[in-house]
Write a protein that holds these residues in place. Sequence first.
Motif, PDB file in Angstrom:
ATOM      1  N   THR A  54      12.473  -2.827  -3.926  1.00 22.52           N
ATOM      2  CA  THR A  54      11.202  -2.272  -4.397  1.00 22.52           C
ATOM      3  C   THR A  54      11.438  -0.990  -5.194  1.00 22.52           C
ATOM      4  OG1 THR A  54      10.044  -3.169  -2.468  1.00 22.52           O
ATOM      5  CG2 THR A  54       8.938  -1.418  -3.706  1.00 22.52           C
ATOM      6  N   GLU A 114       4.752   3.008 -11.353  1.00 20.55           N
ATOM      7  CA  GLU A 114       3.458   3.470 -11.855  1.00 20.55           C
ATOM      8  C   GLU A 114       3.531   4.915 -12.335  1.00 20.55           C
ATOM      9  OE1 GLU A 114      -1.242   3.854 -10.459  1.00 20.55           O
ATOM     10  OE2 GLU A 114       0.312   3.267  -9.023  1.00 20.55           O
ATOM     11  N   SER A 155       9.322   1.917  -7.501  1.00 16.49           N
ATOM     12  CA  SER A 155       8.032   2.475  -7.918  1.00 16.49           C
ATOM     13  C   SER A 155       8.070   2.771  -9.412  1.00 16.49           C
ATOM     14  CB  SER A 155       7.742   3.761  -7.140  1.00 16.49           C
ATOM     15  OG  SER A 155       6.526   4.341  -7.583  1.00 16.49           O
ATOM     16  N   PRO A 182      -0.703  -0.412 -12.698  1.00 20.51           N
ATOM     17  CA  PRO A 182      -0.780  -1.655 -11.919  1.00 20.51           C
ATOM     18  C   PRO A 182      -1.292  -2.814 -12.770  1.00 20.51           C
ATOM     19  CG  PRO A 182      -1.616   0.174 -10.628  1.00 20.51           C
ATOM     20  CD  PRO A 182      -1.372   0.716 -12.013  1.00 20.51           C
ATOM     21  N   ASN A 207       4.378  -0.896  -7.798  1.00 18.15           N
ATOM     22  CA  ASN A 207       5.786  -1.216  -7.591  1.00 18.15           C
ATOM     23  C   ASN A 207       6.155  -2.549  -8.231  1.00 18.15           C
ATOM     24  OD1 ASN A 207       6.011   1.083  -5.871  1.00 18.15           O
ATOM     25  ND2 ASN A 207       5.226  -0.133  -4.156  1.00 18.15           N
ATOM     26  N   ASP A 228       2.566  -4.380  -9.045  1.00 26.07           N
ATOM     27  CA  ASP A 228       1.557  -4.683  -8.038  1.00 26.07           C
ATOM     28  C   ASP A 228       0.537  -3.554  -7.914  1.00 26.07           C
ATOM     29  OD1 ASP A 228       2.660  -2.669  -6.420  1.00 26.07           O
ATOM     30  OD2 ASP A 228       3.879  -4.074  -5.269  1.00 26.07           O
ATOM     31  N   SER A 229      -0.438  -3.743  -7.030  1.00 23.82           N
ATOM     32  CA  SER A 229      -1.529  -2.769  -6.895  1.00 23.82           C
ATOM     33  C   SER A 229      -1.040  -1.413  -6.387  1.00 23.82           C
ATOM     34  CB  SER A 229      -2.596  -3.319  -5.946  1.00 23.82           C
ATOM     35  OG  SER A 229      -2.038  -3.610  -4.672  1.00 23.82           O
ATOM     36  N   ASP A 230       0.148  -1.384  -5.774  1.00 24.98           N
ATOM     37  CA  ASP A 230       0.723  -0.122  -5.310  1.00 24.98           C
ATOM     38  C   ASP A 230       1.607   0.535  -6.364  1.00 24.98           C
ATOM     39  OD1 ASP A 230      -0.471  -0.306  -2.773  1.00 24.98           O
ATOM     40  OD2 ASP A 230       1.126  -1.652  -2.078  1.00 24.98           O
TER      41      ASP A 230
END
Length: 265
Positions: free
Chosen positions: A115, A119, A117, A54, A107, A103-105
Amino acid sequence: MQSPQFFRPVITMFLITILTTSCVSRKEIVYFQGLEKADEVLDENINTSLEIKPNDLLTISVSAPEQEAALPFNLPVIGVPQGGMQGELTVGGRQQMQTYLVDSDGNIEFPVLGTVSVEGLSRQELSGKLKEQISEYVQDPIVNIRIVNFQVSVLGEVNRPGTFDVKDEYLSLPKALGLAGDLSIYGRRDNVLVMREENDKKIHAYLDLTDPSVINSPFYYLQQNDVLYVEPNGAQMQSASYNRNAGVYISIASVLISLAVLITN
């Protein structure tokens, strides 16, 4: 009137007192102490490859034999003027790829795909993932990815401490120390601290550069935002125990001795 012989032992004891007082312990001068008592246990199976985290910034370019088909999967190129703000139209400016912020999630928002993923993936793994999804729209796509916010900080007994931007995907411990001008003569080679954030936890390791097995450590290859600290050796810590004003006091003592000699003559 006292003779000069009377002042000499007094001055000698005065100087010895100055030079031997204000002893500084290890606790007063060494950074990041207490980490060796932390509850965090290093997992020997930590992945040594550079993984996306992130807040990383990525540049992703998509190309294909039919380039027009790949255009919708690329962010618009922005203009960066010399001495101006991004987006301004100025003569002499340059073009620059826009970046994707993780982002913090974990993504990113990718054109057409939405979107995605990212990470925990390596650059190669993300490239393969995007290539597979884009292949539904474009024949034989090529995906190039870079992590552009790769930085490490090197502190302590090195010749040029600071934070350094890294353009390569892999950065070894010796190369990072080379960016900082190598260890000074006062740095400990057998106890270099590496601190890292991983899975929202702070982990660390002490590495011995004199031991060849250091290349097998999961901390030998550095990751984004790693911090290195080189501890001063015993000689440097001992030198810190001397009063920094000793030179001034010695000069004053010399003047006093000279005055005493002149008065008694």
